[in-house]
Design a protein around this motif. Structure first.
Motif, mmCIF file in Angstrom:
data_model
loop_
_atom_site.group_PDB
_atom_site.id
_atom_site.type_symbol
_atom_site.label_atom_id
_atom_site.label_comp_id
_atom_site.label_asym_id
_atom_site.label_seq_id
_atom_site.Cartn_x
_atom_site.Cartn_y
_atom_site.Cartn_z
ATOM 1 N N SER A 371 0.843 -1.197 0.000
ATOM 2 C CA SER A 371 0.000 0.000 0.000
ATOM 3 C C SER A 371 0.876 1.245 0.000
ATOM 4 C CB SER A 371 -0.910 0.016 1.225
ATOM 5 O OG SER A 371 -0.151 0.238 2.397
ATOM 6 N N PRO A 372 0.381 2.359 -0.577
ATOM 7 C CA PRO A 372 1.161 3.611 -0.544
ATOM 8 C C PRO A 372 1.466 4.067 0.877
ATOM 9 C CG PRO A 372 -0.671 3.778 -2.103
ATOM 10 C CD PRO A 372 -0.859 2.502 -1.357
ATOM 11 N N ALA A 373 0.522 3.875 1.804
ATOM 12 C CA ALA A 373 0.759 4.304 3.190
ATOM 13 C C ALA A 373 1.939 3.553 3.797
ATOM 14 C CB ALA A 373 -0.505 4.092 4.019
ATOM 15 N N GLU A 374 2.054 2.257 3.494
ATOM 16 C CA GLU A 374 3.167 1.466 4.025
ATOM 17 C C GLU A 374 4.502 1.964 3.471
ATOM 18 O OE1 GLU A 374 2.913 -2.604 2.941
ATOM 19 O OE2 GLU A 374 4.886 -3.138 3.777
ATOM 20 N N VAL A 375 4.533 2.236 2.165
ATOM 21 C CA VAL A 375 5.767 2.718 1.546
ATOM 22 C C VAL A 375 6.141 4.088 2.101
ATOM 23 C CG1 VAL A 375 6.843 3.363 -0.637
ATOM 24 C CG2 VAL A 375 5.328 1.377 -0.539
ATOM 25 N N LEU A 376 5.156 4.982 2.250
ATOM 26 C CA LEU A 376 5.439 6.313 2.780
ATOM 27 C C LEU A 376 5.958 6.238 4.217
ATOM 28 C CD1 LEU A 376 2.504 8.497 1.414
ATOM 29 C CD2 LEU A 376 4.928 8.760 0.915
ATOM 30 N N GLY A 377 5.392 5.337 5.015
ATOM 31 C CA GLY A 377 5.870 5.193 6.379
ATOM 32 C C GLY A 377 7.348 4.842 6.421
ATOM 33 N N ARG A 378 7.763 3.928 5.533
ATOM 34 C CA ARG A 378 9.185 3.568 5.497
ATOM 35 C C ARG A 378 10.032 4.715 4.972
ATOM 36 N NH1 ARG A 378 11.765 0.433 0.981
ATOM 37 N NH2 ARG A 378 12.805 2.442 0.801
ATOM 38 N N PHE A 379 9.559 5.428 3.936
ATOM 39 C CA PHE A 379 10.307 6.562 3.413
ATOM 40 C C PHE A 379 10.511 7.624 4.492
ATOM 41 C CE2 PHE A 379 10.856 4.714 -0.358
ATOM 42 C CZ PHE A 379 10.187 5.121 -1.499
ATOM 43 N N LEU A 380 9.466 7.917 5.275
ATOM 44 C CA LEU A 380 9.590 8.945 6.313
ATOM 45 C C LEU A 380 10.653 8.557 7.334
ATOM 46 C CD1 LEU A 380 5.851 9.921 6.906
ATOM 47 C CD2 LEU A 380 7.603 11.229 5.700
ATOM 48 N N GLU A 381 10.664 7.294 7.739
ATOM 49 C CA GLU A 381 11.692 6.856 8.682
ATOM 50 C C GLU A 381 13.081 6.953 8.054
ATOM 51 O OE1 GLU A 381 10.991 3.172 10.669
ATOM 52 O OE2 GLU A 381 8.836 3.512 10.852
ATOM 53 N N ASP A 382 13.176 6.596 6.759
ATOM 54 C CA ASP A 382 14.465 6.682 6.083
ATOM 55 C C ASP A 382 14.950 8.113 5.959
ATOM 56 O OD1 ASP A 382 13.552 4.038 3.740
ATOM 57 O OD2 ASP A 382 14.331 3.949 5.789
ATOM 58 N N HIS A 388 7.913 6.803 16.133
ATOM 59 C CA HIS A 388 6.739 7.223 16.898
ATOM 60 C C HIS A 388 6.160 8.547 16.402
ATOM 61 C CE1 HIS A 388 10.082 9.322 18.912
ATOM 62 N NE2 HIS A 388 9.199 10.238 19.236
ATOM 63 N N GLU A 389 6.882 9.254 15.506
ATOM 64 C CA GLU A 389 6.368 10.505 14.961
ATOM 65 C C GLU A 389 5.809 10.348 13.549
ATOM 66 O OE1 GLU A 389 9.468 13.494 17.302
ATOM 67 O OE2 GLU A 389 9.003 13.816 15.193
ATOM 68 N N VAL A 390 5.879 9.142 12.994
ATOM 69 C CA VAL A 390 5.296 8.922 11.674
ATOM 70 C C VAL A 390 3.775 9.007 11.799
ATOM 71 C CG1 VAL A 390 4.960 7.262 9.800
ATOM 72 C CG2 VAL A 390 7.209 7.507 10.873
ATOM 73 N N PRO A 391 3.125 9.932 11.079
ATOM 74 C CA PRO A 391 1.677 10.111 11.260
ATOM 75 C C PRO A 391 0.884 8.917 10.743
ATOM 76 C CG PRO A 391 2.478 11.496 9.481
ATOM 77 C CD PRO A 391 3.681 10.876 10.104
ATOM 78 N N ASP A 392 -0.335 8.797 11.225
ATOM 79 C CA ASP A 392 -1.240 7.758 10.757
ATOM 80 C C ASP A 392 -1.960 8.240 9.503
ATOM 81 O OD1 ASP A 392 -0.622 6.142 12.944
ATOM 82 O OD2 ASP A 392 -2.161 7.076 14.195
ATOM 83 N N GLY A 393 -2.322 7.295 8.651
ATOM 84 C CA GLY A 393 -3.143 7.628 7.493
ATOM 85 C C GLY A 393 -2.329 8.073 6.297
ATOM 86 N N LEU A 394 -2.838 7.732 5.109
ATOM 87 C CA LEU A 394 -2.131 8.036 3.869
ATOM 88 C C LEU A 394 -1.987 9.533 3.654
ATOM 89 C CD1 LEU A 394 -0.910 7.258 1.154
ATOM 90 C CD2 LEU A 394 -3.237 7.077 0.232
ATOM 91 N N GLU A 395 -3.054 10.308 3.869
ATOM 92 C CA GLU A 395 -3.004 11.736 3.560
ATOM 93 C C GLU A 395 -1.961 12.456 4.405
ATOM 94 O OE1 GLU A 395 -6.710 13.719 4.001
ATOM 95 O OE2 GLU A 395 -5.932 15.679 3.425
ATOM 96 N N ARG A 396 -1.956 12.184 5.716
ATOM 97 C CA ARG A 396 -1.007 12.880 6.592
ATOM 98 C C ARG A 396 0.426 12.457 6.310
ATOM 99 N NH1 ARG A 396 -2.341 12.288 12.617
ATOM 100 N NH2 ARG A 396 -0.706 13.888 12.724
ATOM 101 N N ARG A 397 0.635 11.189 5.965
ATOM 102 C CA ARG A 397 1.984 10.750 5.615
ATOM 103 C C ARG A 397 2.445 11.399 4.312
ATOM 104 N NH1 ARG A 397 2.427 4.264 7.218
ATOM 105 N NH2 ARG A 397 2.010 4.573 9.445
#
Length: 555
Positions: A371-382, A388-397
């Motif tokens: 899912s795009p949300a999963e990929v964005l979550g990893r990109f943000l951490e990278d 713990h600061e990675v936001p929830d939801g596709l739009e906020r990420r």
């Protein structure tokens, strides 16, 4: 000016002279230097706000029509929108030659987008300053946090965002932005109380209290500020008013936190006393500290035996290196074709060749069914965001991703994309970021995409690739493979390449089979000269089917 906001603020890095800056936190306006540009009609302001709120990305015409007119758009909406676009473009690019391509307000097909510097929008400056203030506060640097909140709140010119913009869409955005401002104000008040600036905290929160009688956090901060300022009767009277409002309007008593605060005031609890007031620095730093983000280098290893595809490599390199100006957007390049044709290998090979153009890093992800949300979550951490600061939801990420990548030069390689819905939120908005996508589909609906179709290798490239894969494999092993017969005499490598139909993966598998055959023939076969009839030996129909079956499945 909002009460409690000091004027000796840190100065954000200015935009280049003559650059256009935009306001959303107040009246919607565009400004070049000290000159305020003509705001236009309320509908035109609504259009500008809609483009700014999408963070510089390309926006579909239908989405803009809904943002400006809502669900009751007139039949003439598309024509009016084109008129507003033309007027806005003339206002922000008055010196553009008549037939010259626009630089700031770009049209691509049925989409429109504003190209923005990070410091060009007051909303982004507000968000960045709040984020910096929160980091300083968590680190215990309370005085620096205070400066950050002041820098954030000074971006607001009035309490209402999108002032003068009509419509339900603007009203919804206005409520969300007002909530962000209130959060920043309350956090600022908490910092002031931590610093012993109780009078300033009271001055900051008092104007907000009458309109929010049920907000216990706000009312509690004002109570504490009044108490520490020596105004205990006013603090106790404020509690009584809060209680009456809650009981009368909502039928509930004040919460335990507010009740405990009231009880401690009645007991004159020494722990409620104000901390020692810390002197404020006379000369704050000139510039806001810049958070240095990591530069990811995530490209897979380049293929050491990459062969052929000279034309495709040259075209991709030119596409990814083409923009000369930082303000000129890099393209989104889609490499598409059937499975097994080497799209991913080609994309990785070219990405390594142009990586020097993207000094802020390279991000890589195999999309597949993710899912795009999963990929964005990893990109943000990278990119340095704590988990713990990675936001929830596709739009906020997606918003956080665009914020982090703004004003940066990144290459994003997205492998094995299925459709545009999987890609839409993974595209950075910054003009210095390029995206390279591989897919079996052409993704024609993807805004602004440049497509390159990858087909099978021709015979000459197939033979070159096979020679490289089969380097060191004796010819008898290649000739011993079951191959289709041909009336004209051709080499074993030619016939093997022909059987693979130009599929690189099939060629690799065929070379691997040749290596296995070499091992079976043994050392004596490796040194012996091949029998002249071996290379041209005809193969029966059963043998041809056996040879093609695994190769076809590999392609």
């Amino acid at each position: 000016m909002t009460p409690g906001i000091a004027t000796d603020l840190r100065v954000l890095p200015p935009a280049s002279e003559g650059a256009v800056r935009y306001r959303l936190l107040g009246q919607v306006r565009a400004q070049r230097g000290a000159e305020l540009l003509p705001p236009g009609t309320p509908k035109q302001q609504a259009l500008l706000a809609a483009l700014l709120l999408r963070g510089g990305e390309q926006v579909e015409r239908a989405d803009l029509v809904r943002a400006v007119w809502g669900e009751s758009a007139p039949d003439s909406a598309a024509g009016l929108l084109a008129t507003y676009i033309a007027r806005l473009r003339k206002a922000i690019e008055p010196d553009r030659a008549r037939r010259a391509a626009p630089r700031l307000l770009i049209t691509r097909g049925t989409t429109y987008g504003l190209h923005l510097r990070r410091d060009a929008l007051d909303l982004w400056r507000f968000e960045d300053a709040v984020a910096q203030a929160r980091r300083e506060r968590r680190a215990g640097r309370t005085a620096d946090a205070r400066c950050g909140y002041e820098q954030a709140l000074v971006q607001w010119r009035g309490e209402q965002a999108l002032g003068g913009v009509p419509g339900r869409h603007a009203a919804d955005v206005r409520r969300r932005l007002s909530a962000l401002r209130l959060d920043a104000l309350l956090e600022h008040a908490e910092v002031l109380l931590d610093l012993g600036e109780h009078a300033e905290a009271a001055e900051l929160t008092a104007p907000l209290a009458p309109a929010r009688p049920h907000d216990e956090r706000l009312q509690g901060l004002l109570m504490l500020a009044l108490y520490r300022s020596g105004r205990t009767p006013e603090a106790l009277a404020l509690f009584r008013g809060i209680r009456r409002a809650l009981v009368h309007d909502l039928g509930v008593e004040p919460g335990p936190r507010l009740t405990r605060l009231h009880d401690r005031m009645l007991r004159a609890d020494p722990a409620l006393a104000a901390p020692r007031q810390q002197p404020r620095p006379a000369a704050p730093p000139v510039a806001t500290p810049v958070l240095r983000l990591p530069a990811p280098a995530q490209l897979p290893r380049d293929s050491a035996d990459f062969t052929g595809r000279e034309t495709e490599v040259r075209e991709l390199r030119e596409l990814l290196r083409r923009p000369e100006s930082p303000s000129t957007p890099c393209p989104t390049v889609v490499v598409y074709g059937a499975a097994g044709l080497g799209k991913s290998t080609l994309a990785v090979h070219v990405a390594h060749q142009v990586r020097d153009r993207f000094p802020d890093g390279q991000l890589y992800a195999v999309l597949g069914g993710r899912s795009p949300a999963e990929v964005l979550g990893r990109f943000l951490e990278d990119l340095g965001v704590p988990p713990h600061e990675v936001p929830d939801g596709l739009e906020r990420r997606a918003v956080r991703f665009r914020t982090l990548t703004a004003e940066r030069r990144l290459l994003v390689l997205l492998d094995d994309a299925r459709d545009i819905d999987q890609l839409r939120e993974l595209l950075p908005a910054a003009p210095g970021c390029a995206v390279l996508v591989t897919s079996r589909a052409a993704l024609r609906e993807l805004p602004g995409r440049v497509a390159l179709r990858v087909g099978p290798l021709d015979t000459a490239q197939s033979v070159r690739l096979l020679r490289r894969f089969a380097s060191g494999v004796p010819l008898p092993a290649v000739a011993a493979l079951p191959l289709p017969s041909r009336p004209d005499p051709v080499s074993a490598l030619d016939r093997l390449a022909d059987s693979c139909a130009g599929h690189p993966l099939a060629l690799r598998l065929a070379a691997a089979r040749a290596a296995d055959e070499a091992a079976r023939l043994g050392e004596s076969a490796a040194v012996a000269a091949p029998h002249p009839a071996m290379a041209a030996r005809p193969v029966g129909s059963d043998g041809r089917r056996a040879a093609r079956t695994p190769i076809a499945s590999a392609g």
